[in-house]
Structures are given as C-alpha cells and as structure tokens.
Design a protein around this motif. Structure first.
Motif, PDB file in Angstrom:
ATOM      1  N   ARG A 307      27.037  30.011  42.863  1.00 60.65           N
ATOM      2  CA  ARG A 307      27.209  28.962  43.870  1.00 60.65           C
ATOM      3  C   ARG A 307      26.607  29.372  45.208  1.00 60.65           C
ATOM      4  NH1 ARG A 307      33.402  29.006  43.307  1.00 60.65           N
ATOM      5  NH2 ARG A 307      32.708  31.145  43.039  1.00 60.65           N
ATOM      6  N   THR A 308      26.942  30.578  45.611  1.00 60.89           N
ATOM      7  CA  THR A 308      26.433  31.045  46.899  1.00 60.89           C
ATOM      8  C   THR A 308      24.898  31.101  46.878  1.00 60.89           C
ATOM      9  OG1 THR A 308      28.446  32.279  47.270  1.00 60.89           O
ATOM     10  CG2 THR A 308      26.535  32.949  48.536  1.00 60.89           C
ATOM     11  N   GLU A 309      24.358  31.479  45.729  1.00 60.41           N
ATOM     12  CA  GLU A 309      22.895  31.494  45.585  1.00 60.41           C
ATOM     13  C   GLU A 309      22.312  30.097  45.809  1.00 60.41           C
ATOM     14  OE1 GLU A 309      20.285  33.672  44.193  1.00 60.41           O
ATOM     15  OE2 GLU A 309      21.550  35.189  45.140  1.00 60.41           O
ATOM     16  N   SER A 349      28.570  29.835  55.878  1.00 59.00           N
ATOM     17  CA  SER A 349      28.551  30.915  54.894  1.00 59.00           C
ATOM     18  C   SER A 349      29.951  31.342  54.479  1.00 59.00           C
ATOM     19  CB  SER A 349      27.799  32.106  55.477  1.00 59.00           C
ATOM     20  OG  SER A 349      28.065  33.264  54.725  1.00 59.00           O
ATOM     21  N   GLU A 350      30.046  31.868  53.260  1.00 58.74           N
ATOM     22  CA  GLU A 350      31.334  32.372  52.797  1.00 58.74           C
ATOM     23  C   GLU A 350      31.649  33.717  53.437  1.00 58.74           C
ATOM     24  OE1 GLU A 350      31.463  33.513  48.682  1.00 58.74           O
ATOM     25  OE2 GLU A 350      29.520  34.497  48.771  1.00 58.74           O
ATOM     26  N   ASP A 351      30.614  34.363  53.983  1.00 58.04           N
ATOM     27  CA  ASP A 351      30.793  35.693  54.533  1.00 58.04           C
ATOM     28  C   ASP A 351      30.768  35.626  56.057  1.00 58.04           C
ATOM     29  OD1 ASP A 351      30.853  38.336  55.104  1.00 58.04           O
ATOM     30  OD2 ASP A 351      29.297  38.908  53.671  1.00 58.04           O
ATOM     31  N   LEU A 434      29.283  23.736  52.520  1.00 55.97           N
ATOM     32  CA  LEU A 434      30.452  24.529  52.914  1.00 55.97           C
ATOM     33  C   LEU A 434      30.777  25.492  51.779  1.00 55.97           C
ATOM     34  CD1 LEU A 434      32.610  21.519  54.216  1.00 55.97           C
ATOM     35  CD2 LEU A 434      31.068  22.984  55.546  1.00 55.97           C
ATOM     36  N   ASP A 435      30.504  26.776  52.015  1.00 57.98           N
ATOM     37  CA  ASP A 435      30.762  27.769  50.978  1.00 57.98           C
ATOM     38  C   ASP A 435      32.129  28.386  51.254  1.00 57.98           C
ATOM     39  OD1 ASP A 435      30.514  29.416  48.846  1.00 57.98           O
ATOM     40  OD2 ASP A 435      28.843  30.613  49.625  1.00 57.98           O
ATOM     41  N   GLU A 436      33.076  28.095  50.412  1.00 60.18           N
ATOM     42  CA  GLU A 436      34.453  28.572  50.580  1.00 60.18           C
ATOM     43  C   GLU A 436      34.953  28.337  52.005  1.00 60.18           C
ATOM     44  OE1 GLU A 436      35.902  29.573  47.954  1.00 60.18           O
ATOM     45  OE2 GLU A 436      34.458  30.511  46.614  1.00 60.18           O
TER      46      GLU A 436
HETATM   47 MG   LIG Z   1      30.193  32.592  46.560  1.00 57.93          MG
END
Ligand SMILES: [Mg+2]
Ligand SMILES: Nc1ncnc2c1ncn2[C@@H]1O[C@H](COP(=O)(O)OP(=O)(O)OP(=O)(O)O)[C@@H](O)[C@H]1O
Ligand SMILES: Nc1ncnc2c1ncn2[C@@H]1O[C@H](COP(=O)(O)OP(=O)(O)OP(=O)(O)O)[C@@H](O)[C@H]1O
Ligand SMILES: O[C@@H]1[C@@H](O)[C@@H](O)CO[C@H]1O
Ligand SMILES: [Mg+2]
Lengths: 508, 330, 317, 326
Positions: A307-309, A349-351, A434-436
């Motif tokens: 997903r993040t990719e 980003s999720e990070d 929206l990632d996480e």
């Molecule tokens: Mg991810």
C-alpha cells in the motif's frame, strides 16, 4: 478477531496479589504544559491494565517516567512495595520494567536477534558476545510466539510492523516483571494482533504485569482487565473493563459522548480524478485503479502488501518502472512530487518522523510547508498571513499546544498528525492519499478526522485511504481495493464488502 | 527464512565463516585491492617485489592506525578530526622524555598520557557536554597545532638519545622483510576488529552510533561509550604518532597535517558510514591499503604528484558513488 | 655504469613552489647535458611522505638520491637506512645530522648581502630607518635570512630597527593578511624585507591596500624564485632589491654533486651555491625576461663565486 | 528569523540580548573591541578598521555560501582549493584577453563550475558531500598544477586590475562593498523569501520537503553552485589583491570558513543558521587575528584562540538550547 480462550483462563486470580507496580501522586511538567498531574495507579502480577486517554493526555509521559527517561517532579513509584528512584533507563530495566515504546526503539543496522539481546548480548566470561546463543534463543522465542521472523535479517530491512514484533520479542527475551506497551498494535495487521494477544496472555500467565496503551477500543475490551483513563494529565477513572461499555470509556476519555464515529454523508460522485493503469515498480506489479471526485477509496492489505508503495508511487515520490498515472486527466510526467502537487495530489505519509516532520521546526513552519506559495508575494514571505492561517487550523482541529512557535518535537503524536494533515488541507488538493492517517490518534481526534474525510469527499475531493483498521476501512470507504504482495487481488463496493471476503483477498 | 532454517549445514560453513568476517562490500574492496596490485605490477617491474609490497605496509601503518581510530569514532556516531594535530603533539613528550631519561618506555608513557588527555578532552566536551564532535575536534585541531608551535617555537625536536629500540619500532624489519610498524599496526587493527565484533563493548559502540536514543533506552551509558570511543581514537593516533616519530627520528612540529582528511576519506571508502553505526574495521583497513597502494603504484610509474591527487580524488568519488548506487538498488 | 646514464631520484620538499620548479629545471638541464635521467617525487610538505618516497626510490634501485628535507631533523633515520643500504644521498637546502653532503646557499649571507646593499642604497647617514620583516619562523633557513638582513643593514645604518617581525607563512595571501594588520598598528615603515618573493610581494600589496604612499618605501625580496619579482621590479616602484639565490644553479650543482658522490669522488660536506643582491639594472645580466618566461644566463651565474664557508649556520641559532 | 522555530520569550532586555541568537557573539565582539581598544592604541583607528574589514571580506563572501550549504545539511571542503585554482583562471584569462571583466567572469564561472560538479557528485552520484568535496579538494590541488606550474603574473601589467581589491567606493574598500552586498542579499533571501524557507526545510527534513511538492535537490544544487560562484568572486578579489593568480593560496581556507559559519550558530545537522551570525563570527575571528598582531603577541595564538572560541561558543549555544539538541 475471536476472543482467545487463554484470555479468560488466566484472568481470575490476580486480584488477591499485591501490586507489582504502584504509582502514587505522580506529576510532571514541561515548559507550558502539565503533562501529568497527581496520577496514581497500580497493576498486579498477571493483570493487564489499559492506560487510556486522548492525544496528549500524558500516557507516554507516564511511561517515560516509569522507564527512567523522564524524572517526575513529584510522586512515588513502587515495585513490589519497594520505592524506586530511577535516574536512568538502566535503573528501570534492572527493576524489571520493560517498555515497548510507541516510536520503535531498535538499532536499524543490527540483526533481529542482536536487537533482542541488546541489554547484555548474552555475554559470558570476558564479556565476549555469544553470537550462536543469541540466534538460538531468538529463534526459540519466535517459535514459541509463532512469529515468522528471520533472526539474521537487519532490522532496517523490516517493515514497521515486523519491527514491532521484534520489540515485543525483546520484552519476552528480557523476562521482564512488568511489561509496558505504548500502542504496540498501531501498525500490526489483525492476524498479528491476534498473535500479540496470545503472547500477552502467555506473559500474564507467567505472572507478568502488563500496562497496555492503545487508542483501539475493541482491543481494550478483548485484552484488558482494568482501564485507567487520563485526561489532560489528570487521572479520571479506574474501573474493571467489565464495568465499561465503549460509550462509557469514550465518555471518560473525551469528557463528552461521541455519537457517530463514521459519518457518511450523501455525496455526488464526479469525474475520475486519479487514474492509474498498469503501474509497476520494484515491489508493485501491474496495478490499475481509479478514484472519482467525492469518493473515499480504501486500500487494504496485510503487512508489506504494497500500500505504501502505491501511495508513494502515485505522488511521484518513488520511481516506477512502468505504467501511466493521470490526475484529473493530466499525465504525471515528469514523475515527481513537484508535478504531482501541481496536478493536485498529495500524500500524508505513514512515517511521521522521517517523512513528515521537521522536528526542531515550529508548529507553524511545519504546517505551512506545502502551502508556502499562498504566503508569498513576489517571492517574499508574508509571515503575518502565515501565522493567521496556522492559528485557524489549530482552532479548527483543536490542536493541543503551548505556542505556535514551539518546536513540533514536543507535541504528542496525535497532535503532530493533525498538524501534518493541516499541511495539505491548507494547500488545497483535488486528491489526497492518506497512509495510515489515524495511526496513534485518539478516539476523539479520530472522529474529527473521519468527519473531516467525509467532509472533504463531500466537497468533491478524491480521497485514497490506506488503513490497517478494518472498522475504519468498512466505515469510511465507498470502494475498497485489496492488495497482496504487490498485486491487486480484489475490488469491493461499500455494499458488497465484508470483512471475510476482504481478508480472503488479502492473502490471495 | 532461509538462513535460520538450517543453520548447521556443513556446506554453509565456509560461506558463513566468510560472511562473519567480511561482508560483500569488504570482498569487493579486497578485489579492488588485488586489481590495483595486478595493474601496477604490469606497469612497473619494481612494484611487485616483496620489498616494495612490504614497504607500502610500513608506510601505510600510520594512516592505518589513525584511520582505525577514526573508524571507531565514526561507528560510535562521532567524528574525530583532531588526530592530525595529535600525531605531532604526542611526539613531543615522547622525544623529550626519551632525551632526558634515555628510556623508551617512559617516552611512550608520556606520549600515551598526552594522547589520552587529548582524547579525554575531546570525549568530555563531545559526550558529556554534548557539543558536536566535529566542532570540538576541529577546534582541538587548531588548538593542538598552535600548542605544538608554541611549545617547540616551531623547531623540530630531535631524538638525541639514539636508542636502537626507538629506531627499530619505526624503521626495523622483522626477519629482514616485514616492517615493524606494519606488524604493530596489523596486530592492533586485528585487536580492534575483535573488540568491535566479538565483545559486548564493541557492539555497544555500534549501537550508540546506530541510534544513541535507543542505546540509552536499553540502559547503556551512551556518554561513557562515546567518551571511550574518543579515548580509543586518540590512543591509536598516539601509537601512530610514536611510529611516525621513530620514522622521522624527531618530533616534527608540522607532521600530520591533513591526515584527518586522508583517514576519513579512506575509512569512508572502506564502507564506514559518516552517519554512525555502520561499517567495519576490516573495510576501513582495506580502504587505507587501497589508497596506499594506489599512491605507491602511481609513484612507481613516475606519475607526477598532481596526477596522484587527481586520481585519488576520482577513485574516492567513484568508489563511494558506486557503493551508494548499489545500496539504492537493494 | 661509469658516470653515464645514471638514474637520479629527487625528492622535493614542495614541488608546487616556484622555487623548486626552478631547482628541478636546473637539475633537468644539467642531467640532460651529462646524459643522466632525473625522476621527481613530491613530499608535498609531509615528512612521512618524504620517507616513503625515499623507500620507493630505494625499491626502484635508483643510483643516487637527492632530497630537500621537509624538515632537517626528520630525515635522520632514513639517511641512516640509506647508508646501510649503500645508497648515496645528496641533501639540498637544509643540512641534517648524519648526512654525507648538502648543496645549499648560505641563507644568512644572502640576507646579509641584501641588508648591506639596502643600507647603501638608503645612504649611511639615513636616520631612523624602520623595518618590517615578513618572515617564516617555521624554517631555520628563513630565520637566518631575516637575521642576516638586519645585521647587514645595521652594519651600514646602525640605528636601523625592526619594528614588525611577522610570520607570513611564506605565502603571499597570508603575508598580505598579517602585514595589513601590522601596518594598521604602525605604518611608519621604510623597508619591507621578505624571506621570499611571495612574502615581500604580499606585504607590498598590503601596503597598497592600506593606501600608503609608495615613494619612500623600499621592498627587498629574496630568492629570485620566479616571474613575480621580475614583474614587480620592472615597474620601477618600491621593489628595488632582490636577494637572488638562483634556484637553477642549485639544481645544477646538486646533479654534479650527486654524480661525484656516486662515482666515489671526494665531496665536501657543504657545497655552497652562490647568491647575490641585485638591483633592477643588474637583474638582466642574470635573467632574460620577456614578460611570460625567464631564462637563466648560465655564464653570468657560473661566474659568481660562492663563499668557502657561510657566516652563520642553522646550528648557530 | 534564525531557523525554523519562531521562539520569542519575554524577559529583561539584557537577558534577552544574551539569550537571543546572537547574544553570545555580540558580547564576545563587544568585549574584544573594548578590550583591544584599551590594550592597543592603534586598534580603534579608521585604517585598522579598514584592514579588518578587508580581511573579513574574503572569508565572508565564501562563508555566506557555506552558511546556505550547511543549512541544507551539506558542506563544501573544496572551497580553499577552488579559490586557488580560480584565482589562476582569473589572471590567466585577463592575460589572454586583456579584459578584466572577462577574467572576473571566467573566475566566477570556474568557481560555479566546481560547485556544479560538487552538486552532481552529491545529488546525482549520492556521495556524501563531506567526502565528495574532500575528493574535489584533492583533484583541484592536483589539477591546478597541471594547469599552471607557477603563480600567474599580471603579464600585461594591467593597472586597473590590482585596484579592484585596493580601491574604495564612497570611502569603503571595494572588497568590503562586495562582501556587504553578498551578505545582505544572503540575509534577505534566507529571512524573507520562500526560497529561503525551503533552504531551511531541505536541511531539516528532505523527504518532507519532497512530499510537499518541492525539490530539495534543486535547493541544494543552488547552494552548491552559489557557494562555488562566491568562491569565484573571492578569487577575483584575491588575485587582484596579490596582483597574481596563486596556485598555493587558500590552504586551510575551508577550515577558517567552516569554523566561522559554525561559530555563527549554523548547525552542522542542517535546518538552522543565519547570515548575521556568520557575519559576526567572521568579524570576531578576524579581530582576534588582527588583535594578536596589534598586541605583538606570539602569532601562534592566531591558531589557538579561534579553536578555543569555537568550542566555547558551541558550548554556550548548547547550554542555552538544552540537552534535547545534540
Ligand atoms: Mg504502509
Ligand atoms: N519533551 C516534552 N517537552 C514539552 N512538552 C512535552 C514533552 N513531551 C510531552 N509533552 C507534552 O506533554 C503532554 C502529554 O504528552 P504525551 O506524549 O504523554 O501524550 P500521550 O497521552 O502519549 O498522547 P498520544 O496518544 O498522542 O501519544 C502533551 O501536551 C505534550 O505536548
Ligand atoms: N528498505 C526495504 N528493504 C527491503 N524491503 C522493504 C524495504 N521497505 C519496504 N520493504 C518491503 O516492501 C514491501 C512493501 O512495503 P509497503 O510499505 O509498501 O507495504 P504496506 O502494504 O504499506 O505495508 P505496511 O503495513 O508495512 O505499511 C514489504 O514487504 C516491506 O517489508
Ligand atoms: O620557503 C622557502 C622558499 O620560499 C625559497 O625561498 C627557498 O627556501 C625555502 O625555504
Ligand atoms: Mg503517546
């Protein structure tokens, strides 16, 4: 998530025992904030105590005090009735407290196994490292817990969730008396959460006291014996979980009732804003999908599904090897974030830490980063307009802070996330990824963010939502795509999506 | 999980042992070194002689020791660029005490005391007062050099004790073949390699450099670890300074200038990360040897100094960019 | 091999300095005349590199080695090792304990002669002559020059005094910098002495940058190292005197000495190369100059006589 | 606006001055000026002020570029070698074309070209800029001698050329005017423009900047090329000052420049720094240099004192910011 049988089995007899850990009258202030104000709680061997509260309620601060990282201004910590005075993390460890932190605390360059035995490296005589034993013991713990981890893999090559598993294994390796977990499941898949609960139940049976922090209420009801709720640094309530309902818990935490968590207004779906055809990259294989204006499209997948990719590829952050990405009819060419922003798509980003925040930067500067052009006249910055705009967002999202000029480093995780979300809303987009977005965010804020997502969609924004939370996914999405190992393995509409079928597609 | 599945298969033993001491990048470095030797052997008849090959080891021993210390500091997440000046400073007590007492051991003791003092200052300022170590050691680089000039009034201090033992540690050859400084440096580098890989303390250095915050959380005394990194770095540089003084028969006030850059370049070439926590001593040593044989080879084919500088610069950029390209492909 | 086709290795202190460029030029010219070859390695001011270079030359079995010590004390062990290996070594510039022979000018004498010439040009009855010395205390050779200059000047004008004694690092940018500060402190200066041309020129530029009048100033440079002093002298400004040291001649002599040493001939410990102080009028007899390059006039230079012994050596400091 | 936080605590004025970003520097500078005025009679004279400013200008011009670079979390070690090489290019081109303007342009272009290669090595080849520019330093040191074996003289004795460095505009030395313009422009850009904001952000979190739809690589590219071009400008002044191109010039220049920028409060980690801090730091270092000669102290102190000041300044800064900032 079925209730595991172990959970009920071990939970009976701890009430008779003396507390393993007792905290009384703990207070801790930071410049401008009273993070903890006269907090008391106790946890017995074999008990799982849930520590609950909104973002910034003081949970992490309490944990850091217990870990010997922060020194409390006043109050007492007792372990097995013995008063403690931690001056550094080593003291806490020696006293038998092991913390699994919210921000993962592993050495990226080290192997999985070495990370598990960081404290002493199983060194014997002459302080020599016993590599063979380290790997053997690590493997033993994985086998016991049922984790599929390679003891020799470097931690930096693992996904966030795999790293979480390593953290938990480390607590097991330490034979800690008191294990504290600060949002351990915020990046685990349902299957991993089940595993984790199995592990917790085993720890509990061994007479280990557990303090558990989570914003996911359904987990609390599954695993916790007791709930302690904090609000604005103050103690609010301590009750057995059995005396709580989700509504009562939320009420204790937020101080008011939250009626609908997943609003879903009627909205008109418009033209296709995001069109992705045959997208391939290092880890993605022929992905095609589209998202319309006014639509919330969820992406589901197990850990490492890609997903993040996808998220990073379609905003031009990561390179692609093949495929066509169009935003509102225009090709994402050149494949860059400069272009994607111009076309009107952005990623949360999720990070947070490494891809979102400028930790030493002020809240304002962090918030306005994407929208700088709005405050620029002839290339010059208009600081007044910038501050005014930022104030507006702080009010709108009820972001908890001392001053706009304070470094964002000192905000709680949830509040940091709100600032980052504001970054894109301030800019104004046609489509947002929206990632996480709710990782580490409390119920109250979650509800606000969900309302916001709904509102954005109603205003005609195309929303792509990547989440590991099944209720969120089902509650918010108009359509759902499922990824597995970099391939697209399923597409569901809101009406025909069920948890079983989605999970089925995710392991296909 | 292929590796853990069957860890004890005998055919895996060799490759596993190899992997233990050397990662892929160390093997690549070793191959480059061999290539350099082959190329220059074909260009100069004098290159591939025992005498020349061992000479270079002796010549490289000084930078090798300094670079090993710099590598330890870098792995520990700190940087020490004061070593260039330290090399000149420690030679002063060495030579002066030797001249006064006629004792090599006392001289060496004096050098070590000064070296450790400098290391302790670096370490205290960086690790305990938490001033950025690049700045601390940059400041010390100036301070020490200036101090040497003041102390010596910018005159080299000659060895007038003429001890054979002092002459031998920098100039002698074991069995008439291997330069003593090469043996000293080699043994010390092996020891540091062992410490970094096999002892708990070595792993703590890696951890402190990899993530100081995490190391603190698991209960390491990170400040102490970093402090000791500076002691190690200055001790190794002190030994280098002693060997250099022996090779020069004097404490030369200008010696060591620019060694800090040479050492850092070699160490990074050898795969040690400036960001801390990554790389190993074997790689660093190979990095030093590659630059040493390259420079020697260019000298052997009579390439002018200016070309040597240009080529060294290009080799460093090429090697490091190749490495980061490889990492981006992973 | 009897004096023909020798392989001579020269380890230069600092090849990129013009002085040494011209030393090398003199070596190459002389070696070619005699049918020898010269190979050069640059120590680039690094003593360790110099020792390594000597080892490399020995590994390459050079017939004889010439070297300009980066530091006179720092070559002692390598001289000892070369002697043990039977490789003859000629030093250039700086003598060192344990050497066989050194080819050098007399630094003190060079400064002294220039000091006397400067005094004569100013006139013995000149009063209150104040000197700024742009020196290089890092090297004994350059300390000797400065001292010689003051002593020479004072033999003619006993009242002359040194007002500024600066460390100009031997390079023009640093010399310019320290001179600027010194002139700001006290600009009542009549004579600038530079231990080399770069130092003198850097100081002169500082003088100009300070906007001071050039009419009554005298600048004395040292070395006749390259084109810079020729350029400046031709403007007939304050740069009036040059303590010429003829680097080409030193290179020439070093080759002759190396060959003699190799052939086992009797060679004196000190082989002295001549120096002299030159005014603009005298310069052209020693160097022809066309604005872009210079050519040494061997006949004139070879006619100069070197002293038997120097007035002062480094060991006297 | 000194960095990414806009912190303003209230308090007594004096306390605020000292606690402000420049507090320490201002105090040191004041102490130096007062102390030296008392100790050395000729310190506080116009001619000495001119001399100090003159000396400061070369360093300052390059330090402005280096401030930008460090804020973006990059560094350029090759500035000293670049300065030497570029000064030769300036003089050589003037000799060949008889045009001072062409020579100056060539020098600036050369400097910028080196910056361009540094940018390429760092941003495209992904070599850490510390290492990449050390390598560039080596290549330039070797390269300059392949280009010219000796100092390049002003062959045609063009008189206007040395006047650039020694001339005055409205009573102010030309190099000082150049440096002031460069510093002002740099200050304005960093403090007031969007581009300046991106310079800070690129050093603070590159990924965040990229995700926000800007190109940190472009920002860094600009900083490298600008630093190189400023080295070129400094080379014009240096060549003019020495009336020659000097292949041996600039040794240790990089350390002086970097020391000044760090002393000025710019962070090595990126994301923090100011031009005003750099200006004050350059002045401090040059006044120390000048004062030691004025007082006729041992010149070796010129190496020692800056080292001490650097460590002390960073210590004060550290104490002020508290332990959270490594
Ligand atoms: Mg991810
Ligand atoms: N180092 C610090 N300096 C200043 N303020 C701090 C610091 N650490 C935490 N705070 C503040 O203390 C309060 C409590 O923060 P804490 O991180 O404990 O919240 P939390 O309950 O863990 O929230 P979340 O659920 O978002 O993780 C917040 O207002 C936060 O901004
Ligand atoms: N640096 C890396 N080296 C090796 N593998 C990696 C690296 N980064 C990610 N991966 C792997 O690539 C795959 C895709 O990761 P990605 O983050 O896109 O998945 P995801 O579906 O977003 O999962 P997550 O829930 O972890 O965010 C995963 O298997 C992940 O472990
Ligand atoms: O440094 C000087 C040179 O400038 C030249 O004058 C020869 O002697 C050296 O010592
Ligand atoms: Mg928290």
């Amino acid at each position: 998530m079925g209730k595991s049988d172990v959970a009920t089995a071990g939970a009976a007899d701890f009430h008779d025992l003396a507390p393993a850990l007792a905290v009384t009258g703990l207070s801790k202030s930071f410049p401008g904030v009273k993070a903890l104000d006269d907090v008391s709680l106790s946890v017995r061997p074999g008990e799982v105590l849930a520590l609950l509260g909104e973002n910034g309620a003081g949970k992490s601060t309490l944990i850091k005090v217990l870990a010997g990282i922060h020194k409390a201004d006043s109050g007492q910590i007792e372990i097995d009735g013995v008063p403690q005075d931690f001056t550094n993390p080593a003291d806490a460890l020696d006293a038998g407290i092991k913390v699994v932190f919210q921000e993962i605390a592993l050495i990226p360059e080290f192997s999985v196994a070495e990370n598990m035995f960081l404290e002493d490296h199983l060194a014997g005589k002459a302080n020599l490292v016993n590599w063979r034993e380290i790997h053997r013991r690590a493997q033993e713990i994985f086998d016991r817990a049922g984790f599929a981890l390679n003891t020799r893999a470097k931690v930096k090559d693992l996904s966030v969730s795999e790293q979480q598993l390593v953290e938990i294994s480390r607590a097991m390796a330490r034979d800690a008396r008191i294990v504290i977990m600060d949002e351990p499941t915020s990046s685990l898949t349902p299957a991993e959460v089940t595993h984790l609960f199995g592990v917790i139940n085993r720890l509990r049976k061994l007479g280990i006291a557990i303090v558990y922090v989570s914003h996911k209420l359904e987990e609390i009801f599954e695993i916790a014996d007791t709930c302690v709720v904090l609000r604005d640094g103050r103690w609010v309530s301590t009750k057995p979980t059995s005396e709580h309902t989700p509504a009562s818990l939320v009420k204790d935490m937020v101080g008011r009732e939250i009626t609908s968590l997943f609003p879903h207004s009627d909205r008109t779906v418009g033209r296709e804003i995001v069109q992705v055809e045959d997208l391939s990259s290092k880890r993605l294989d022929d992905i095609s999908f589209h998202v319309r204006a006014g639509e919330v499209v969820g992406f589901f997948g197990l850990m490492g599904a890609g997903r993040t990719e996808v998220a990073k590829a379609i905003v031009g952050f990561d390179p692609i090897t093949k495929g066509r990405i169009r935003i509102d009819g225009e090709d994402l060419k050149p494949h860059s974030t400069v272009r994607s922003k111009a076309l009107g798509i952005g990623l949360l980003s999720e990070d947070r830490k490494t891809e979102g925040l400028m930790l030493d930067g002020s809240v304002t500067r962090n918030m306005t980063l994407a929208a700088l052009d709005q405050f620029t006249r002839n290339g010059l910055m208009d600081h007044r307009a910038e501050t005014k705009q930022a104030e507006g967002f702080v009010d709108r999202f009820a972001i908890k802070l001392a001053r706009l000029g304070q470094p964002i480093r000192n905000l709680s995780g949830g509040n940091q996330q709100k600032v980052l979300l504001s970054r894109w809303l301030m800019f104004g987009l046609k489509a947002v990824v929206l990632d996480e977005p709710t990782r580490g965010i409390d119920v109250g804020a979650k509800a606000e963010i969900f309302a916001l997502i709904d509102e954005l969609a109603a205003q005609g924004l195309a929303v792509i939502l990547m989440t590991s939370e099944m209720p969120e996914l089902l509650g918010l999405s108009d359509r759902i795509y499922v990824l597995s190992e970099g391939r697209m393995t399923g597409e569901f509409t809101r009406e025909n999506a069920t948890q079983e079928e989605i999970l089925d597609a995710a392991i296909r | 999980m292929p590796l853990s599945a069957n860890p004890a298969l005998p055919q895996n033993m060799l490759s596993r042992t190899l992997r233990k001491v050397a990662g892929q990048s160390e093997i690549a470095l070793f191959v480059s070194l061999v290539l350099i030797v082959i190329v220059f052997s074909s260009l100069s008849e004098y290159f591939l002689t025992t005498r020349n090959l061992t000479n270079v080891l002796g010549q490289a021993s000084i930078i090798l020791l300094i670079a090993t210390g710099v590598a330890v500091a870098l792995i520990g997440g700190e940087v020490d660029i004061s070593v260039g000046s330290l090399v000149a400073a420690v030679a002063l007590p060495l030579v002066e005490i030797m001249n006064a007492t006629g004792s090599l051991s006392l001289g060496i003791l004096g050098a070590l005391v000064l070296g450790l003092m400098i290391g302790a200052i670096n370490g205290y300022l960086s690790a305990y007062l938490r001033i950025n170590s690049l700045i601390v050691t940059l400041g010390m680089l100036f301070l020490i050099r200036g101090g040497v000039y003041l102390w010596t009034n910018k005159r080299a201090q000659a060895d007038t004790a003429y001890l054979d033992s002092f002459f031998a540690i920098g100039n002698g050859k074991a069995f008439g073949i291997m330069p003593i400084p090469a043996i000293i440096a080699g043994v010390i580098v092996l020891m540091v390699m062992f410490i970094m890989h096999k002892t708990r303390f070595g792993r703590r250095i890696y951890a402190a450099g990899g993530s100081a915050e995490v190391a603190r959380m698991v209960g390491y005394d990170v400040r102490r670890i970093k402090f000791i990194c500076f002691l190690i770095s200055s001790t190794l540089a002190t030994i280098a300074g002693i060997l250099l003084a022996s090779r020069l028969g004097a404490a030369v006030h200008t010696s060591g200038q620019g060694y800090e850059f040479q050492a850092i370049a070699a160490v990074v070439l050898g795969g040690v990360s400036l960001a801390g926590g990554r790389g190993n001593i074997l790689g660093a040593a190979l990095g030093v040897l590659i630059l040493a044989y390259l420079s020697n080879g260019l000298g052997m084919i009579n390439a002018p100094t200016e070309w040597q500088l240009v080529i060294t610069g290009i080799v460093i950029v090429a090697a490091v960019s190749l490495d980061s390209y490889k990492k981006s492909k992973e | 091999q009897d004096g023909e086709g020798l392989r001579i290795g020269y380890i230069v202190n600092y090849a990129t300095h013009e002085w040494y460029q011209n030393v090398i030029l003199g070596m190459e010219q002389r070696a070619e005349q005699l049918g020898h070859t010269v190979e050069v390695i640059d120590a680039n001011l690094d003593m360790a590199r110099q020792v390594a270079a000597a080892e490399d030359f020995m590994a390459r079995e050079m017939d004889v080695i010439i070297m300009t010590p980066v530091n006179e004390e720092g070559v002692v062990p390598i001289l000892r090792r070369a002697r043990a290996d039977g490789v003859p070594i000629v030093l250039e510039g700086n003598p060192a304990p344990g050497m066989q022979t050194v080819v050098a000018i007399c630094d003190y004498d060079t400064g002294y002669l220039a000091g006397v010439a400067a005094g004569e040009a100013l006139g013995a009855d000149a009063e209150g002559i104040r000197v700024m010395n742009v020196g290089l205390p890092l090297l004994s050779a350059t300390i000797l020059r400065s001292r010689g200059f003051m002593d020479g000047l004072q033999t003619v004008i006993p009242s002359a005094e040194m007002v500024h004694d600066l460390d100009g690092g031997g390079n023009p940018d640093r010399s310019q910098e320290v001179s600027a500060a010194a002139l700001a402190a006290d600009s009542d200066i009549d004579v600038i002495y530079g231990i080399n041309d770069s130092s003198a020129l850097g100081a002169l530029q500082a003088w100009r940058a300070a906007g001071l009048p050039e009419d009554d100033l005298m600048v004395v440079g040292t070395g006749a190292e390259g084109l810079a002093f020729l350029n400046e002298m031709q403007t007939e400004g304050p740069y009036q005197l040059e303590a010429a040291m003829f680097p080409e001649k030193i290179g020439f002599t070093a080759i002759d000495t190396a060959v003699a040493l190799f052939n086992g001939e009797e060679v004196p410990e000190y082989v002295i190369s001549p120096t002299t102080a030159l005014t603009l009028g005298e310069v052209s007899s020693y160097y022809s100059y066309d604005g872009e390059s210079r050519e040494i006039q061997w006949d004139a230079v070879n006619a100069l006589e070197a002293p038997e012994q120097c007035m002062m050596y480094a060991s006297d400091l | 606006m000194r960095d990414l936080t806009d912190d303003d605590r209230s308090g007594a004025l004096l306390r605020r001055v000292f606690n402000s970003e420049y507090g320490f520097l201002v105090v040191v500078l004041t102490l130096l000026v007062v102390g030296l005025s008392l100790a050395a009679t000729n310190f506080l004279t116009p001619s000495n002020a001119v001399a100090i400013l003159h000396q400061s200008s070369l360093v300052l011009i390059v330090a402005v570029g280096m401030t930008f670079l460090l804020i973006t979390a990059e560094v350029d070690i090759s500035v000293g070698a670049n300065l030497a090489f570029a000064s030769c290019v300036v003089m050589d081109v003037i000799n060949q074309t008889n045009s001072v303007a062409l020579g100056a342009l060539a020098g600036i272009a050369f400097g910028a070209g080196v910056g361009l290669i540094n940018a390429f090595v760092t941003l495209v080849l992904k070599v850490n800029s510390l290492i990449g520019t050390i390598a560039m330093m080596m290549a330039l040191q070797g390269g300059v001698y392949l280009y010219t074996r000796e100092a390049v003289q002003n062959h045609h004795q063009i008189e206007i050329f040395p006047k650039i460095a020694t001339g005055f505009i409205l009573g102010i030395p030309v190099p000082v005017v150049f440096a002031a313009v460069v510093a002002l422009a740099g200050w304005f850009y960093l403090a007031r423009t969007r581009g300046g904001r991106l310079v800070f952000a690129s050093g603070a979190n590159e990924a965040a900047v990229r995700l926000s739809g800007y190109s940190p690589a472009r920002v860094k590219f600009g900083a490298f090329v600008m630093t190189g071009a400023l080295v070129g400008l400094a080379a014009v002044i240096l060549a003019s000052l020495l009336n020659a191109g000097q292949p041996t010039a600039g040794t240790g220049f990089e350390l002086t420049v970097i020391a000044a920028v760090l002393l000025g409060g710019t962070s090595l980690m990126g994301g923090r720094g100011t031009i005003l801090g750099t200006v004050l730091a350059v002045l401090i270092l040059k006044i120390i240099d000048n004062g030691i000669i004025m007082l006729r102290w041992n010149q070796d102190l010129q190496i020692i004192v800056p080292g001490l000041v650097l460590i002390l300044a960073l210590y004060m800064d550290q104490k002020k910011r508290g332990p959270a900032h490594g």
